[in-house]
Motif scaffolding. Sequence first.
Motif, short mmCIF file in Angstrom:
data_model
loop_
_atom_site.label_atom_id
_atom_site.label_comp_id
_atom_site.label_asym_id
_atom_site.label_seq_id
_atom_site.Cartn_x
_atom_site.Cartn_y
_atom_site.Cartn_z
N PRO A 279 0.90 -1.35 0.11
CA PRO A 279 -0.06 -0.03 0.11
C PRO A 279 0.67 1.11 0.04
CG PRO A 279 -0.77 -1.43 1.64
CD PRO A 279 0.20 -2.07 0.92
N ARG A 280 2.10 1.33 0.20
CA ARG A 280 2.94 2.36 0.38
C ARG A 280 3.71 2.75 -0.89
NH1 ARG A 280 3.88 -0.61 4.50
NH2 ARG A 280 5.87 -1.08 4.10
N ALA A 281 3.42 1.74 -1.96
CA ALA A 281 4.09 2.01 -3.08
C ALA A 281 3.48 3.27 -3.96
CB ALA A 281 3.84 0.80 -4.09
N GLN A 288 0.02 11.23 -4.32
CA GLN A 288 0.17 10.96 -3.12
C GLN A 288 0.99 12.30 -2.37
OE1 GLN A 288 -0.45 9.44 -0.55
NE2 GLN A 288 0.91 9.75 0.93
N THR A 289 2.04 12.95 -2.91
CA THR A 289 2.64 14.40 -2.74
C THR A 289 1.35 15.24 -2.63
OG1 THR A 289 3.62 14.57 -4.71
CG2 THR A 289 5.14 13.52 -2.81
N SER A 290 0.76 15.54 -3.73
CA SER A 290 -0.06 16.55 -3.82
C SER A 290 -1.02 16.49 -2.69
CB SER A 290 -0.84 16.35 -5.24
OG SER A 290 0.21 16.68 -6.32
N ALA A 291 -1.52 15.17 -2.32
CA ALA A 291 -2.67 15.01 -1.25
C ALA A 291 -2.08 15.84 0.08
CB ALA A 291 -3.15 13.88 -1.12
N VAL A 292 -0.89 15.21 0.34
CA VAL A 292 -0.09 15.68 1.65
C VAL A 292 0.16 17.02 1.87
CG1 VAL A 292 2.06 15.45 2.81
CG2 VAL A 292 1.15 13.28 1.69
N ARG A 364 -2.73 7.95 1.78
CA ARG A 364 -2.53 6.52 0.83
C ARG A 364 -3.78 5.63 1.01
NH1 ARG A 364 2.76 5.60 4.59
NH2 ARG A 364 4.27 6.29 3.65
N TYR A 365 -4.37 5.64 1.98
CA TYR A 365 -5.55 4.78 2.06
C TYR A 365 -6.79 5.33 1.13
CZ TYR A 365 -9.66 2.48 3.89
OH TYR A 365 -10.82 1.75 3.97
N ALA A 366 -7.00 6.85 1.46
CA ALA A 366 -8.08 7.55 0.55
C ALA A 366 -7.75 7.49 -0.84
CB ALA A 366 -7.99 8.92 1.06
N MET A 367 -6.64 7.08 -1.36
CA MET A 367 -6.17 7.19 -3.02
C MET A 367 -6.14 5.80 -3.25
SD MET A 367 -4.31 10.72 -3.59
CE MET A 367 -2.80 10.37 -2.49
#
Length: 478
Positions: A279-281, A288-292, A364-367
């Motif tokens: 899941p962390r891939a 991912q970076t945009s969401a963070v 990560r989970y949301a996407m």
Amino acid sequence: MAVIAPVSEQDYIDAMIAQQNRYVPFPDIEGRRPIEGLGLLLPMDVSESDGDFEPAVPQIFKDMANFMYSGGESAMGDAPMMAPEDAAMGLLDFTGAGVVAGTPARMAAKEAGDVMLGSAGGQYSKTIKAIDDARAEDLKYRLAGKNKPLTKAEKDPREFSKISFDKPVEYTDFEVLPSEFASQRKIIKPEDIQNSILISGAGDLSGTGTLTRLGGNVLENPVDMMGGRNYGLLTPYGWGSGQSVTNTLRNRALSAQEEVFKNTGEELPVYLGYTTMNPRAIDFQEMQTSAVAEAIKFAPITKSNAKIFDEQFKKKDKNFVGVLSPNLREYLAGLSGEKKVQFNKLMDKDEFRKLGFPQIGEARYAMTEPELRNAPIFSSGMGLYKMDLSQPNISEPVIAHPSFDTAMPRTGGLLGFGEPISNKDIYRDWFGNPENLLSEKGNPMTLSQAIYSFGKKPNAYQVVDQELVDTLSGLLRY
């Protein structure tokens, strides 16, 4: 919430513990009346015909006797040996451990069985102690009128984060507006691709759509998601990745096709099968970076705490603009995939969570594609397509993926078996060769190590013959 399911004998045992092991009458069991004055206080059966009293043996002792009897038969060779997890399940039954809500009993039994494997001579003391310790810990919270806190593993069994969530990961507050697919994935049977070649392509679990809310906050700038395995449903392409990855996959397909033709004289079509990563891939992707970066806007990060993070990440990227920079999202989007991964890994630590940084695992989970949130790592079958090897890879696709610069052409639509299947079952020939299960130093690898190694090998392919069709059909219950 960890709540032990009640059983009548369990209630009695709990009462004994609460009253410091003083004898008390058994509660009414199956309608039997407790009779006192007989020395031991036991429930009695009363015969309606002649009024005789007959002791009623509590079910807990019956279970214990039956279990010990069956175990004894196995030990003497009069019955098949019980599997450790079945033996442990028996222990769980007769100790009154019950079922802990949210924890599968079979999993608990398997873990207990593993403990029993290590105890020589059929001694179950370690298992019983482990069960007693777990029950005592739960009892402590029950007596206080509370629920036992969930462990990190219970809140996040797939490990979307390296640190503990505040609550179970499935309670993450987010919203994703779905994408409208240009096509749909066709669910097929193994026989539909018989007489073909399968190669594996590892991909992250990212989904499609637009992330509009995360952590209970409406994002100032929503994040578009173009997926992992479903990228081909939004586009006319089969696969999207970096140029080096797509070139490797194409060359592997051509090599497999050539080798099979040399051995059989048949030129078989090649299908690329999607293999799930952890899941962390998703950290490699821009989404991912945009969401963070969007989540950071709502985080209570002080300038001094931001400086701590900035100093650490600048050791990996000296040009880093700073975690509180208004240009953070754009800067991160321009980083290489490896640097994106480093950014996420650094923030995914207790140190920064305590300093007010967002929970990386929530993004990560949301996407993650909903259908893949529980898919086993390094499994295949959830996605495949027929490769078009007559054309080169597409370096400038019309519908570009924000994280990848190259697309691979396909013939026909996207396919799938509808259920995940382990790579070791699909790629039978590779995993059946003992040489492939040795490390570079010649040491035996574990199955997980071999599966990970498999994805990097140029000769990792499988001809879909009748034997494989039969195997997969059985696994898929056709």
